[in-house]
Scaffold this active site. Structure first.
Site, PDB file in Angstrom:
ATOM      1  N   ASP A   1       0.842  -1.159   0.108  1.00  0.00           N
ATOM      2  CA  ASP A   1      -0.003  -0.063   0.014  1.00  0.00           C
ATOM      3  C   ASP A   1       0.899   1.248  -0.017  1.00  0.00           C
ATOM      4  O   ASP A   1       1.980   1.279   0.387  1.00  0.00           O
ATOM      5  CB  ASP A   1      -0.860   0.031   1.302  1.00  0.00           C
ATOM      6  CG  ASP A   1      -2.140  -0.741   1.000  1.00  0.00           C
ATOM      7  OD1 ASP A   1      -2.248  -1.120   0.100  1.00  0.00           O
ATOM      8  OD2 ASP A   1      -2.817  -0.760   2.267  1.00  0.00           O
TER       9      ASP A   1
ATOM     10  N   LYS B   1      -3.301   3.403  -2.636  1.00  0.00           N
ATOM     11  CA  LYS B   1      -4.522   4.280  -1.900  1.00  0.00           C
ATOM     12  C   LYS B   1      -4.020   5.403  -1.035  1.00  0.00           C
ATOM     13  O   LYS B   1      -3.417   5.245  -0.050  1.00  0.00           O
ATOM     14  CB  LYS B   1      -5.007   2.768  -0.935  1.00  0.00           C
ATOM     15  CG  LYS B   1      -6.358   2.085  -1.538  1.00  0.00           C
ATOM     16  CD  LYS B   1      -7.099   1.532  -0.552  1.00  0.00           C
ATOM     17  CE  LYS B   1      -6.807   0.343  -0.086  1.00  0.00           C
ATOM     18  NZ  LYS B   1      -7.217   0.095   1.329  1.00  0.00           N
TER      19      LYS B   1
ATOM     20  N   MET C   1      -6.903   9.670   9.394  1.00  0.00           N
ATOM     21  CA  MET C   1      -7.594  10.285   8.411  1.00  0.00           C
ATOM     22  C   MET C   1      -8.315  11.296   8.600  1.00  0.00           C
ATOM     23  O   MET C   1      -9.524  11.487   8.011  1.00  0.00           O
ATOM     24  CB  MET C   1      -8.448   9.065   7.635  1.00  0.00           C
ATOM     25  CG  MET C   1      -7.553   7.843   7.114  1.00  0.00           C
ATOM     26  SD  MET C   1      -8.648   6.526   6.527  1.00  0.00           S
ATOM     27  CE  MET C   1      -9.092   5.556   8.069  1.00  0.00           C
TER      28      MET C   1
HETATM   29  N1  SAH Z   1      -3.549   0.541   9.189  1.00  0.00           N
HETATM   30  C1  SAH Z   1      -3.044   1.934   9.736  1.00  0.00           C
HETATM   31  C2  SAH Z   1      -3.975   3.003   9.185  1.00  0.00           C
HETATM   32  C3  SAH Z   1      -4.563   3.227   7.820  1.00  0.00           C
HETATM   33  S1  SAH Z   1      -5.538   4.536   7.825  1.00  0.00           S
HETATM   34  C4  SAH Z   1      -2.369   1.881  10.902  1.00  0.00           C
HETATM   35  O1  SAH Z   1      -2.598   0.891  11.679  1.00  0.00           O
HETATM   36  O2  SAH Z   1      -1.580   2.838  11.203  1.00  0.00           O
HETATM   37  C5  SAH Z   1      -4.459   5.918   7.134  1.00  0.00           C
HETATM   38  C6  SAH Z   1      -4.157   6.745   8.204  1.00  0.00           C
HETATM   39  O3  SAH Z   1      -3.412   6.486   8.971  1.00  0.00           O
HETATM   40  C7  SAH Z   1      -3.608   8.195   7.820  1.00  0.00           C
HETATM   41  O4  SAH Z   1      -4.617   8.820   7.188  1.00  0.00           O
HETATM   42  C8  SAH Z   1      -2.897   8.740   8.909  1.00  0.00           C
HETATM   43  O5  SAH Z   1      -4.224   9.287   9.740  1.00  0.00           O
HETATM   44  C9  SAH Z   1      -2.655   7.471   9.516  1.00  0.00           C
HETATM   45  N2  SAH Z   1      -1.020   7.178   9.530  1.00  0.00           N
HETATM   46  C10 SAH Z   1      -0.781   6.059   8.827  1.00  0.00           C
HETATM   47  N3  SAH Z   1       0.817   6.297   8.949  1.00  0.00           N
HETATM   48  C11 SAH Z   1       1.079   7.357   9.705  1.00  0.00           C
HETATM   49  C12 SAH Z   1       2.182   8.114   9.778  1.00  0.00           C
HETATM   50  N4  SAH Z   1       3.383   7.388   9.548  1.00  0.00           N
HETATM   51  N5  SAH Z   1       2.045   9.319  10.573  1.00  0.00           N
HETATM   52  C13 SAH Z   1       0.996   9.829  10.713  1.00  0.00           C
HETATM   53  N6  SAH Z   1      -0.230   9.154  10.453  1.00  0.00           N
HETATM   54  C14 SAH Z   1      -0.214   8.058   9.885  1.00  0.00           C
END
Ligand code: SAH
Length: 271
Positions: free
Chosen positions: A55, A77, A191
């Protein structure tokens, strides 16, 4: 190899490894970006991979563990720019596995925290395709540790809520605002950057004081991490002023105020 560059993956019959014997799928959470946050199980799965579907939010450095001769398929995505719709990703995984190819499905953070891993696991189970799930560190945990914000604290927050701020329909975020506005609670919103003005407004309308400590953590655990803290009321303006961009998390609650005490002792350069 990118998905778009190699049309072979779109065709009805991907190369069969062992016709008749379905391949195995390993759903792997890659953590929030820093490759050192991969689990040993994740590294093992990546090292043994022959085919990886990954992803947008998978840190580039995480991919170094994939053997050079393995096939890498980017299924993307980003909020407004889906490289492949979710149904097509599931369809592709099922077709590849059915044709006998084992694959690693690599996602940012944890597969089961806003990662749509639930949909993929259900589809695989329904299709009789064997799979494993390797948990990952979710970005909220990464942000807590790398920005120095304890997500719970005996004196400040006995409940921790992960919520999604993504839009459903025009101008609507379908969240239980009253539940999110409860006291002694930490709320981490994934998000939520584009809906931050709505989030800030609704939480205040449901009783959370405008001066509740709140922070934005952008690109957590990556060298570009930025953490901007302020108040619930002031957060939308802070996001604008600092040009905060996705991926970012919103952290709301009194634990955010502890950051100033913790950051002093935190060695990481990220805070
Ligand atoms: N499965 C992922 C979340 C996916 S949804 C998890 O467990 O973290 C995508 C959202 O995750 C982004 O919009 C943001 O809000 C957050 N996110 C994912 N990676 C990030 C990062 N390195 N720094 C800040 N926010 C992050």
């Amino acid at each position: 190899m990118s998905f778009v560059e190699d049309a072979r993956w779109f065709t009805a019959a991907p190369p069969a490894a062992q016709a008749g014997v379905p391949g195995h799928v390993t759903l792997v959470g890659a953590g929030p970006g820093d490759p050192e946050l991969l689990t040993l199980r994740a590294v093992k799965a990546l090292r043994n991979a022959r085919l990886v579907l990954y992803d947008h939010l998978v840190g580039k450095e995480v991919l170094q563990y994939v053997p050079a001769d393995a096939d890498l398929i980017y299924v993307g995505k980003e909020a407004a720019h889906h490289t492949l719709p979710q149904e097509s990703i599931i369809d592709l995984m099922v077709r590849l596995a059915r044709s006998g190819r084992s694959l690693v499905r690599l996602k940012g953070g944890d597969c089961f925290v806003f990662g749509r891993g639930g949909e993929e696991a259900i589809a695989l189970a329904e299709q009789g395709i064997a799979f494993d799930i390797v948990p990952g560190i979710t970005s909220a945990q990464g942000a807590g540790a790398y920005a120095g914000i304890p997500l719970t604290h005996r004196d400040h927050a006995g409940t921790l809520v992960f919520a999604t701020g993504h839009l459903c329909g025009r101008d609507e975020v379908a969240l239980d605002w009253a539940a999110l506005a409860r006291p002694r609670q930490t709320v981490v919103i994934y998000m939520g950057l584009s809906t931050l003005p709505i989030i800030s407004r609704e939480l205040q309308a449901h009783g959370l004081p405008a001066d509740t400590p709140a922070a934005l953590v952008e690109q957590t655990t990556l060298p570009g991490q930025r953490c901007i803290s302020g108040t619930l009321g002031g957060l939308p303006e802070l996001a604008r002023a600092h040009g905060i961009r996705p991926p970012a998390l919103i952290v709301i609650g009194h634990v955010v105020a502890l950051q100033q005490h913790i950051a002093r002792g935190l060695r990481a350069q990220f805070v």
